[in-house]
Design an enzyme around this catalytic site. Structure first.
Site, PDB file in Angstrom:
ATOM      1  N   GLU A 156      -3.745 -30.455  17.489  1.00 38.09           N
ATOM      2  CA  GLU A 156      -3.010 -31.403  16.651  1.00 38.09           C
ATOM      3  C   GLU A 156      -3.556 -31.393  15.229  1.00 38.09           C
ATOM      4  O   GLU A 156      -2.807 -31.376  14.264  1.00 38.09           O
ATOM      5  CB  GLU A 156      -3.125 -32.805  17.259  1.00 38.09           C
ATOM      6  CG  GLU A 156      -2.373 -33.875  16.471  1.00 38.09           C
ATOM      7  CD  GLU A 156      -2.523 -35.254  17.100  1.00 38.09           C
ATOM      8  OE1 GLU A 156      -2.858 -35.348  18.294  1.00 38.09           O
ATOM      9  OE2 GLU A 156      -2.306 -36.248  16.373  1.00 38.09           O
ATOM     10  N   ARG A 197      -7.251 -46.780  19.521  1.00 38.05           N
ATOM     11  CA  ARG A 197      -6.571 -46.755  20.827  1.00 38.05           C
ATOM     12  C   ARG A 197      -7.541 -47.174  21.937  1.00 38.05           C
ATOM     13  O   ARG A 197      -7.147 -47.820  22.905  1.00 38.05           O
ATOM     14  CB  ARG A 197      -5.977 -45.378  21.099  1.00 38.05           C
ATOM     15  CG  ARG A 197      -5.029 -45.364  22.278  1.00 38.05           C
ATOM     16  CD  ARG A 197      -4.226 -44.091  22.365  1.00 38.05           C
ATOM     17  NE  ARG A 197      -3.044 -44.093  21.534  1.00 38.05           N
ATOM     18  CZ  ARG A 197      -1.854 -44.540  21.911  1.00 38.05           C
ATOM     19  NH1 ARG A 197      -1.700 -45.050  23.126  1.00 38.05           N
ATOM     20  NH2 ARG A 197      -0.833 -44.507  21.101  1.00 38.05           N
ATOM     21  N   GLU A 224       0.513 -38.395  28.333  1.00 40.33           N
ATOM     22  CA  GLU A 224      -0.873 -38.871  28.387  1.00 40.33           C
ATOM     23  C   GLU A 224      -1.154 -39.931  29.452  1.00 40.33           C
ATOM     24  O   GLU A 224      -2.239 -39.946  30.037  1.00 40.33           O
ATOM     25  CB  GLU A 224      -1.267 -39.444  27.018  1.00 40.33           C
ATOM     26  CG  GLU A 224      -1.291 -38.391  25.935  1.00 40.33           C
ATOM     27  CD  GLU A 224      -1.331 -39.018  24.559  1.00 40.33           C
ATOM     28  OE1 GLU A 224      -2.409 -39.073  23.986  1.00 40.33           O
ATOM     29  OE2 GLU A 224      -0.263 -39.447  24.078  1.00 40.33           O
TER      30      GLU A 224
END
Ligand code: FAD
Ligand code: FES
Ligand code: FES
Length: 1439
Positions: A900, A978, A1365
Site C-alpha cells: 500500500e 485503528r 480484513e
C-alpha cells in the site's frame, strides 16, 4: 559450445582432455529438445526457464527452496525402466541437473482455453486468489498424479490421504487462500475424476469412491515396475495388455464429471447432520447472458469439469530412452561444471582438484551461493552417478547400506518398505523415515541426499542424530587413500567441520541392524516452529539395548540443536548405562546428568535455552516410555503411559461453506470463480516480472544498509562500476533533499539514506546493469563504511529512551478517573505484547519504469496497491507534474497492505535511475531484500488497568498503547488510530481512557497489514478479558457474553452500534457447532489426559469500515466504456491483488448494465483512466469502487433507456450499443462516489460524526489439541460465521474469510520476526520465517454467512460489507484456545502452587512460549535465568 579453458590449471586440463568430451547440454523442455551450446554456469534451472519468452508461469518466490512457486516436474527413467516424475524447486537446481531429462513446466499442462483438469478444478473451485503460488501447487499435484499411474495395472494409485497427508504439498506455500479450496479441488479431482478415468481400448467406467486401488499404497520407489513403460497413462507399447486387470461392475458412459457434492466429506464427518446441512452447493460458473424479468428466480447452475483424459498427457520423449550418460564439462572463465557419471571419474576429479565443490541435490550448495555469496569456481554435479544411489538390506549380515546420494524421497519409501518387511528389527528405518517425512518439503526431498546432509554438518541436521545413534559408518573414497570408513560418531569435529578429507567423497553409509530378537529400540524426534518443512529447534535420535532384566547394556542419545554440532549426551548416557531402564530413579538420574550435558546459557546462539533444554529432556522422557512400550516393560506399579508416546496426529481436513445464498441475483450474489483463475492456474497470468523484455531495459540492484543505526562515513560505488555490464548507479546525490523525502502522513522517510542509516536494510543506493544478476552482484561490491551507533529495537527500549514519533491521540469516554477505579470491586492490571507480522506476499515488490522520450513522461508498472501515490511520488522524484506519469497495475501476487505504501520506494528509486540513464529500469526484489526493506505489521505493547464489578461487569479501562513504528512514521499513527478504536472489541466499558504512543526504533519502517491495528487492539482486549475471567475465576465465555455491546450502545469514540448482530451470530454459531457440548467434552478430555490437553475458544469480532479520519481517501472513481459491439471496458481505482475485486466489480457492472458477465472486461488499473484513486485498502474497495461503477452504469442506463424501450428489456447490449452509437449517444460514463455520514474528528468528546461507515461482524470457535511435552499443537476444528451483508460473491467472500483466518492463525501462533542484537533482521526468508502451510489449517474448517437479518442502516453497494480484513482477528481464537489448553495443563501439574499467576501468552504463541508457559517440573528443571545484564540471543520488537 566454446569449451572453457582451464588456463593454467595443469591438473584439471589433462583430465578434461581424457574424459570430458562434451560441453553441450541436451534435455527436453515441454516436449521440445533443447541443445545448449552456451550456458551461464551461474544460472539455475529457474533462471533458464524464465529467460524463455513464453515460459513465465514458473515463478520466483524466494530462491531458497522454501515456497514452491518455482516448482517444475522433471521426468526421468528410474532404475527398472519406469518413468518417474519429480517435483523439484527450479530455483535450486543447476541446469546441468536436467541433462538427459525432460522438464515439464506449467505451460505444458494446459491453457486457459483448454486447461488440464487439475488446473480447471483449482481455478473453478476457488483455489487461486492472487495466483502467484498456483502454478507451483499445480505442478506438485501433477507430479503426484503422474507418479500415481501404475503401468502394470494401468490404474491410478492415489487417494485423498496421499494428496494431503503424505507431504505432497508440504513444499508449497499459499498466503491467500487458507489452503482449504486447494485441497478441496485436488481431492475432488481424485474422487471424481480419477474415479472415472477411461483408458484407450477400455470400456468406459465409473469408479465408486473409496474402492479398490484408490486407497492403495505408494508405488515402490526403488525397484520400479520393470515394464519399461514410458509412463504415458493409458497407453504405452510396453504396458501389459489391459485385460490383465479387473473392471469395475458399475460402468457408465459418463465421461464428464460434475462438481456436485459427493457423499464422502459428510460420511467422514463426526457431525454428519450439521455438515449435511452446510455442504457446498457449487453454483454459478456459467453466467446466463440475458436479463431476466423481475421476479423470475435464477436457475441454479453447476460446474462442468472436463473429464481427465490420461492419454493426452505429455509423454516422456522417446529419444531420451536411448540417452546414454556421458561426462560433461562446460563453463566460462569464472566457473566450470563437471558431470562425472562414475565414482571413479568423481574420485579422479577430487584428486585433481580437491576444492572442487560436489553438488548433489544442491539444496545446501545453492543457499551457500546465493545467500552466503560463496564462490565455487569448480563445481561437480554428482546426481547422475547411479552407484551413489543404492539401497540394500542384508539380513544375514545384519546391515542396511544406503548410497550417499540416494534421494531422500526414494530413501523415505525404501525405509517404509524395509520396515514393513523386516518389522521391529528394522526400527532404525522407521526412525529415519519419520525424520524424512518432515524433512524440508517434497521438492527438497526429491533432490536432497543423505551425504549432502551429513557433509553439511549442520548442528540441526535431522538425519545425523539418528545416524549417530544407529552406529552408522560412512564409507569414503579418495584416490590417495582408496576406500576407507569413518564412524559417524567421530565424523563431526566442530561447527560445520567434518573429518572428511578434502580430496575424498562419501559413497555410502552402513547401518548395523540388531540381531533378530535383540532388545534394541531406536527412535527419532524433532520439534520445529512449523511441523512441515521446517528446520528443527531440537532433533534427536536415541538407541538403547536392554538385557533380559531390563537393564541398559548399550545406549546412544544423539541430539541436534543443543550444541555447535550434532552431539551425544554423554553424561546422560552414562547415567543410564547399567541401570534398570523403566525405573523412576533411573530417569531422575538421567535428568540430573543432562544438566551437565546441556548447560545452555541465557545468551546461547540460536536462543530459546529453556525451551531447548525442556525439549531435550521431554524427548528422552517420551523415549523412556516408548522403549517401555516397545519392550513391554510396564508393570502394575509402573505402567507405560501411551499418551506420552503419542505425538500430535493430523487427519484429513475437510469443512463446509454455507453456500445457500438467498440474496443471489442474476449476476451479483453468484459464486463466480476469480476471473483470472484459469489464467493463473495455467501460468498465463502476467505479473510485472513476467512482462516481456523492454527495449533497452536495465535492472536495478539495491545497496542496502548493513547496520541498524550508523553514520555513513563513506559510500564508494567505484568497485561496482568496474563490473562488466554495470551501467551506473543512483543515490541521494541524484535527488535534492526535498525530493528525497517521502511518507504518506509525515514526510520523514528517505528514498535513499542521507547522512545516516536508521535501519538494517535501508536503501542507500542502487546499481543498474544489463542483467539482474550483475546488478545484484555489483551492489554487494559497493564500499559502504559506517560509524555505528547503538540501535533501539524494542518498544521497551523506545519507552526507556523516550523515542517517540508525534502522535498524542487519545480516546476518552465517560469518567475514567481514579475515583471510577475506586468504585470498582476489583482492579487488575497487566502488560500485553503482540509481535509484528511479515506480509509474505508470494510476489515480492516489483516494478518496471519506462521513460518516454518526450516531456519527462514515464510509464510506471508497479506491484502496488496505490496507483495515485505511485504516480505522485514518481512525479516528485523525476520533477514533473503528475499528468506526465502513468502508473499502472495489472495484478499483484498478493499484497495484504504491504504494497500500500512502501511499494513506492522501489518504484521511485527505479524512476530516478530511468530518468538518469534514459532507459527502462526494472527490478524484482529478492525475498530477503523485500523482508528487510518493506516493513511489517506493527508490533504492539499495552499497559492496561481495568476495573470490574464483582459479577464481572467491565467498568473502567485505562491503557497506554504503544506500537513499534520502526525508523519512520509511515502509517503507524493511522494504525494506532485503528488499534485504539478497536480495543473495545465487542464489549461495553462505560469509562475509558486510551492513550496511543508511536515508538521510533531502528527496525525497518512498519506499515499497513491486513487489519491495520484492529487485530492488535482486539488482541489486547481479549488478553484483558481472559485475565479478568481468570482472576475472578469466572468462565471467560460468560464474561464476554455479559459485557457484549447492545444495539445502539456507544463505542469509546462515541459511535453508536447499528445493525448490531454479534449476539445473534454467537448464538447461531454456538448452536450450529454444538459448542456447549464440546466445551464439556474438552473438559472431560482434559480430566482424562495428562500429556495432551485441549482448549476451545469462542471470540467475536467487529471491524470498522472506512478509511477512518483520512476522509479524503473515502472516495472512488470509475470509467465505463460500452463499445459498439456491446463489450464493456471497466476501469476503476481498485487494484487486484488476489482478493477478487475485479471479479466483484465486473459482477456489479454486469448486473447494473443488464448484460452477461463475460461482456465486461477490466484490463488493468491505471492513473490515466481513473484519477486520484485511494489505495486499495481498508476493506473498502468494493464499497467505494462498486458505488462509483454503479453511478457510471446508471448514467449509461439512462442513455440506453430509449433503446431498451424500443428493443425490449432483455435486448442484448450489442443491439442497444449499436443503435445508440449510430444515434451519436455517448457510451462512456465516469462514475464517482464519496462515502457519506462519516467525518470523525479527534478530540471531539461530545457529538462526533461516525468514524466508520458500518461494522463488519463475526465470530469464530476454535478447538485445539496441545502436546504438553513439546508445545506442538493442532487445530482440531474451527467454525466461523460472518455478517457480510448481502454478499456480492459468496465464493470470494469465503476465500477472504478462510484466507484471513489462516493468516491470523499464523500471526497469533507461528509467525515470529526475530532480530539479532545488532539490529539485523534474522527472519528474512521462508527458511526462518514460517507462515502456515497446508498441514496447519484447522482439520475441520467450516465457514458460514449470517442471513435473514435486516441491515437497516447499511448504505453500501448491493448492501454488501467489506470482508478482506475483518476475519483476520478470528485467528486469535487459536491462541486463546491454546491458552485454555495451557491452563488445563497447569492444573494437572499443579503449577499454581509455583506462584506463576494467570497465564500470560504473548503473541505469537509459538511452541516455545506454549511449552514454557506450562511451567511443569520439566520446565522448572530446564529454566535458564538471565544473569545481570544478559539479553537473549534474539530480539523481538514488541518486547
Ligand atoms: C528449503 C530447505 C529445507 C531444508 N530442510 C531441511 C530439514 O528439514 N532438515 C535438514 O536436516 N536439512 C534441511 N535442509 C538442508 C539440506 O537440504 C540438507 O542438508 C540436504 O540433505 C542436503 O543434501 P543435498 O544433496 O541437496 O546437498 P548439496 O547441497 O548438494 O551438498 C551439500 C554439501 O554436501 C557435499 N556433498 C554432497 N554429496 C557428497 C558426497 N557424496 N561426498 C562428499 N561431499 C558431498 C557438498 O559438497 C556440499 O558441501 C533444507 C534445505 C533447504 C534449502
Ligand atoms: S522460488 Fe523456489 S522455492 Fe521459492
Ligand atoms: S493465491 Fe496462493 S499466494 Fe496468492
Amino acid at each position: 559450445m566454446q569449451r572453457p579453458s582451464l588456463g593454467s590449471n595443469r591438473v584439471l586440463s589433462p583430465l578434461v582432455q581424457s574424459t570430458y568430451e562434451s560441453s553441450v547440454l541436451n534435455f527436453y523442455l515441454n516436449g521440445t529438445k533443447i541443445t545448449l551450446t552456451s550456458v551461464d554456469p551461474e544460472a539455475t534451472l529457474l533462471d533458464f526457464i524464465r529467460s524463455q519468452r513464453k515460459l513465465k508461469g514458473t515463478k520466483l518466490g524466494c530462491g531458497e527452496g522454501g515456497c514452491g512457486a518455482c516448482t517444475v516436474v522433471v521426468q526421468d527413467v528410474r532404475t527398472g525402466g519406469r518413468i518417474e516424475h519429480l517435483a523439484i524447486n527450479a530455483c535450486l537446481a543447476p541446469i546441468l541437473s536436467v541433462e538427459g531429462k525432460h522438464v515439464i513446466t506449467i505451460e505444458a499442462l494446459g491453457t486457459s482455453a483448454n486447461p488440464h483438469p487439475l488446473q480447471e478444478r483449482i481455478a473453478k473451485l476457488h483455489g487461486s486468489q492472487c495466483g502467484f503460488c498456483t502454478p507451483g501447487i499445480v505442478m506438485s499435484l501433477y507430479a503426484l498424479l503422474r507418479n500415481a499411474y501404475d503401468p502394470l495395472t494401468r490404474r491410478y494409485v492415489l487417494s485423498e490421504e496421499m494428496v494431503e497427508l503424505e507431504g505432497a504439498l508440504d513444499g508449497n506455500l499459499c498466503r491467500c487462500t487458507g489452503y482449504k479450496p486447494i485441497l478441496g479441488a485436488a481431492k475432488s479431482f481424485v474422487r471424481e475424476d480419477l474415479g472415472r478415468v477411461v483408458f484407450e481400448g477400455e470400456k468406459r467406467e465409473t469408479r465408486v469412491e473409496g474402492e479398490g486401488e484408490l486407497n492403495g499404497n505408494y508405488i515402490s520407489g526403488v525397484n520400479g515396475s520393470g515394464t519399461g513403460s514410458c509412463g504415458r497413462p493409458g497407453g504405452c507399447c510396453r504396458d501389459p495388455p489391459a485385460a490383465d486387470f479387473p473392471r469395475d461392475e458399475s460402468s457408465s458412459d459418463e465421461t464428464e464429471s460434475s462438481g456436485e457434492t459427493s457423499a464422502t466429506e459428510t460420511d467422514r464427518s463426526p457431525f454428519p447432520a450439521l455438515l449435511m446441512a452446510l455442504l457446498p452447493r457449487l453454483v454459478g460458473a456459467m453466467i446466463v447472458a440475458d436479463c431476466r424479468p423481475a421476479g423470475v428466480k435464477p436457475l441454479p447452475m453447476s460446474f462442468n469439469f472436463k473429464s481427465y483424459e490420461p492419454h493426452t498427457e505429455i509423454i516422456f520423449p522417446p529419444a531420451l530412452r536411448k540417452y546414454t550418460k556421458r561426462p560433461i564439462f562446460y563453463g566460462n572463465e569464472n566457473k566450470v561444471w563437471f558431470r562425472p557419471t562414475t565414482i571413479e571419474q568423481l574420485v579422479d576429479l577430487k584428486h585433481a582438484y580437491p576444492s572442487a565443490k560436489i553438488v548433489a541435490g544442491s539444496s545446501e550448495v545453492q543457499i551457500e551461493l546465493k545467500f552466503k555469496r560463496e564462490k565455487y569456481p569448480v563445481s561437480v554435479y554428482i546426481g547422475d552417478i547411479e552407484d551413489l544411489k543404492g539401497f540394500s538390506i542384508n539380513e544375514a549380515k545384519g546391515e542396511v547400506v544406503i548410497g550417499g546420494n540416494i534421494s531422500l524421497t526414494v530413501l523415505e519409501k525404501a525405509c517404509l518398505e524395509g520396515y514393513n518387511k523386516l518389522g521391529k528389527r528394522a526400527l532404525v528405518l522407521e526412525a529415519i523415515r519419520k525424520q524424512l517425512r518432515y524433512f524440508g518439503g517434497r521438492q527438497i526431498r526429491n533432490t536432497a541426499t543423505p551425504a549432502g546432509n551429513i557433509v553439511t554438518a549442520s548442528p540441526i541436521s535431522d538425519l545425523n542424530p539418528v545416524f549417530i545413534a544407529s552406529g552408522a559408518v560412512l564409507t569414503a573414497r579418495s584416490k590417495a587413500r582408496g576406500e576407507f570408513t569413518l564412524p559417524l560418531k567421530e565424523f563431526f569435529l566442530a561447527y560445520r567441520t567434518t573429518a572428511l578429507p578434502v580430496d575424498a567423497i562419501i559413497t555410502k553409509l552402513t547401518i548395523p541392524l540388531p540381531a533378530e530378537g535383540a532388545r534394541e529400540v531406536i527412535k527419532s524426534y524433532k520439534q520445529a516452529k512449523r511441523k512441515d518443512d521446517d528446520i528443527a529447534i531440537v532433533t534427536a535420535g536415541f538407541r538403547v539395548v536392554l538385557d533380559e532384566s531390563g537393564v541398559t547394556t548399550d545406549i546412544s542419545l544423539a541430539y541436534g540443536g543443543m550444541a555447535q554440532k550434532t552431539v551425544e549426551a554423554k553424561n546422560t548416557m552414562e547415567a543410564l548405562l547399567g541401570k534398570k531402564w523403566f525405573d523412576n530413579t533411573t530417569l531422575e538420574g538421567a535428568m540430573g546428568a543432562m544438566e551437565k550435558d546441556f548447560s545452555l546459557g541465557f545468551t546461547v546462539p540460536g536462543g530459546m535455552p529453556t525451551y531447548r533444554k525442556t525439549l531435550a529432556f521431554s524427548f528422552l522422557f517420551r523415549f523412556w516410555h516408548e522403549v517401555a512400550a516397545e519392550l513391554e516393560l510396564g508393570t502394575q506399579e509402573q505402567q507405560v503411559d501411551r499418551e506420552v508416546v503419542d505425538e500430535i496426529h493430523r487427519g484429513l481436513s475437510y469443512g463446509s461453506r454455507d453456500n445457500d445464498n438467498p440474496y443471489e441475483q442474476r449476476v451479483v450474489g453468484k459464486q463466480i470463480p476469480h476471473l483470472s483463475g484459469l489464467k493463473q492456474a495455467t501460468g498465463e497470468a502476467e505479473y510485472i516480472d513476467d512482462m516481456p523484455n523492454i527495449e533497452g531495459q536495465l535492472f536495478g540492484g539495491l545497496v542496502l544498509s548493513k547496520k541498524a543505526y550508523a553514520k555513513l562515513v563513506k559510500v564508494d560505488f567505484t568497485p561496482a562500476l568496474q563490473v562488466p555490464g554495470v551501467v551506473g548507479y543512483v543515490d541521494v546525490n541524484d535527488l535534492g533533499d526535498e525530493r528525497n523525502h517521502w511518507g504518506p502522513i509525515l514526510k520523514d522517510d528517505f528514498f535513499f539514506a542521507e547522512d545516516f542509516v536508521y535501519s538494517h536494510g535501508q536503501p542507500i543506493g542502487m546499481v543498474y546493469a544489463e542483467s539482474a544478476a550483475i546488478a545484484q552482484a555489483a551492489a554487494h561490491l559497493v564500499d559502504v563504511q559506517y560509524e555505528e551507533l547503538p540501535p533501539i529495537l524494542t518498544i521497551s527500549e523506545a519507552i526507556s529512551a523516550k523515542s517517540f514519533l508525534p502522535y498524542g491521540r487519545m480516546l476518552i469516554k465517560g469518567n475514567p478517573t481514579a475515583e471510577a477505579f475506586k468504585d470498582c470491586d476489583f482492579v487488575f492490571e497487566g502488560v500485553s505484547r503482540m509481535g509484528g507480522q511479515e506480509h509474505f506476499y508470494l510476489e515480492t515488490n516489483t516494478a518496471a519504469v519506462i521513460p518516454r522520450p518526450e516531456d519527462g513522461e514515464m510509464e510506471v508498472w508497479s506491484s502496488t496497491q496505490s496507483v495515485m501515490e505511485t504516480q505522485e511520488l514518481v512525479a516528485q522524484v523525476t520533477g514533473v507534474p503528475s499528468s506526465r506519469i502513468v502508473a499502472k497495475v495489472k495484478r499483484m501476487g498478493g499484497a495484504f497492505g504491504g504494497k500500500e505504501i512502501r511499494a513506492a520506494q522501489l518504484t521511485c528509486i527505479l524512476a530516478v535511475a530511468a530518468k538518469k540513464v534514459g532507459r527502462p529500469v526494472r527490478c524484482m526484489l529478492n525475498r530477503d531484500e523485500d523482508m528487510m526493506v518493506s516493513g511489517q505489521r506493527n508490533p504492539f505493547q499495552a499497559h492496561w488497568r481495568v476495573g470490574v464489578s464483582r459479577d464481572g461487569m467491565l467498568q473502567v479501562l485505562d491503557a497506554d498503547v504503544y506500537n513499534n513504528a520502526g525508523y519512520s512514521y509511515d502509517a503507524s499513527g493511522a494504525v494506532m488510530d485503528r488499534a485504539i478504536t478497536h480495543i473495545d472489541a465487542c464489549y461495553l466499558t462505560p469509562h475509558v481512557h486510551l492513550r496511543g504512543h508511536v515508538c521510533k526504533t531502528n527496525t525497518h519502517s512498519n506499515t499497513a497489514f491486513r487489519g491495520f491495528g484492529a487485530p492488535q487492539g482486539q488482541y489486547i482486549a481479549e488478553c484483558i478479558m481472559t485475565a479478568v475471567a481468570d482472576n475472578l475465576k469466572m468462565s471467560v465465555d460468560e464474561l464476554r457474553w455479559k459485557n457484549l455491546y447492545k444495539e445502539g450502545e456507544l463505542t469509546p469514540f462515541l459511535q453508536p452500534l447499528e445493525d448490531w448482530h454479534v449476539p445473534l451470530i454467537i448464538t447461531q454459531l454456538k448452536a450450529e457447532s454444538d459448542y456447549d457440548n464440546r466445551v464439556q467434552q474438552v473438559e472431560e478430555f482434559n480430566r482424562t489426559h495428562k500429556w495432551k490437553k485441549r482448549g476451545i475458544s469462542l471470540i467475536p469480532t467487529k471491524f470498522g469500515l472506512s478509511f477512518a479520519t483520512a476522509l479524503h481517501l473515502n472516495q472512488a472513481g470509475a470509467l465505463v466504456h460500452i463499445y459498439h459491439d456491446g463489450s464493456v471496458l471497466l476501469a476503476h481505482g481498485g487494484t487486484e491483488m488476489g482478493q477478487g475485486l475485479y471479479t466483484k466489480m465486473c459482477q456489479i457492472a454486469a448486473q447494473e448494465l443488464c448484460c452477461p458477465l463475460d461482456s465486461i472486461f477490466t484490463s488493468e488499473t491505471s492513473s490515466n483512466t481513473v484519477a486520484n484513486t485511494p489505495p486499495t485498502a481498508a476493506s473498502s474497495s468494493s464499497d467505494l469502487n462498486g458505488m462509483a461503477i454503479q453511478h457510471a452504469c446508471q448514467q449509461l442506463n439512462a442513455r440506453l433507456e430509449p433503446y431498451r424501450l424500443k428493443y425490449g428489456a432483455d435486448a442484448p447490449l450489442k443491439t442497444l450499443a449499436h443503435a445508440a452509437y449510430f444515434d451519436r449517444v455517448n457510451l462512456t460514463a465516469n462514475g464517482f462516489y464519496k462515502m457519506p455520514t462519516i467525518g470523525y474528528k479527534w478530540g471531539n468528546y461530545v457529538d462526533p460524526l461516525p468514524m466508520y461507515s458500518y461494522f463488519t461482524q463475526g465470530a469464530a470457535i476454535s478447538e485445539v489439541e496441545l502436546d504438553v511435552l513439546t508445545g506442538a499443537h493442532t487445530v482440531l476444528r474451527t467454525d466461523i460465521k460472518m455478517d457480510v451483508g448481502r454478499s456480492i460473491n459468496p465464493a470470494i467472500d469465503y476465500g477472504q474469510i478462510e484466507g484471513a483466518f489462516v493468516q491470523g492463525q499464523g500471526l497469533f501462533t507461528i509467525e515470529e520476526s526475530l532480530w539479532q542484537k545488532n539490529g539485523e533482521l534474522f527472519t528474512r526468508g521462508p527458511g526462518t520465517y514460517k507462515i502456515p502451510g497446508f498441514a496447519d489449517i484447522p482439520q475441520v474448517f467450516n465457514a458460514g454467512l449470517l442471513k435473514g437479518v435486516k441491515w437497516a442502516n447499511l448504505r453500501t453497494i448491493q448492501s454488501s460489507k467489506g470482508i478482506g480484513e475483518p476475519p483476520l482477528f478470528l485467528g486469535a481464537t487459536v491462541l486463546f484456545a491454546l491458552r485454555e489448553a495451557v491452563k488445563a495443563a497447569r492444573e494437572t501439574f499443579a503449577v499454581d502452587a509455583q506462584g506463576m499467576g494467570v497465564v500470560q501468552l504473548d503473541s505469537p504463541a509459538t511452541a516455545e512460549k506454549l511449552r514454557v508457559a506450562i511451567g511443569d517440573w520439566i520446565v522448572r528443571w530446564a529454566k535458564v535465568e538471565a544473569k545481570e545484564g544478559e539479553k537473549g540471543f534474539f530480539v523481538e520488537a514488541m518486547a
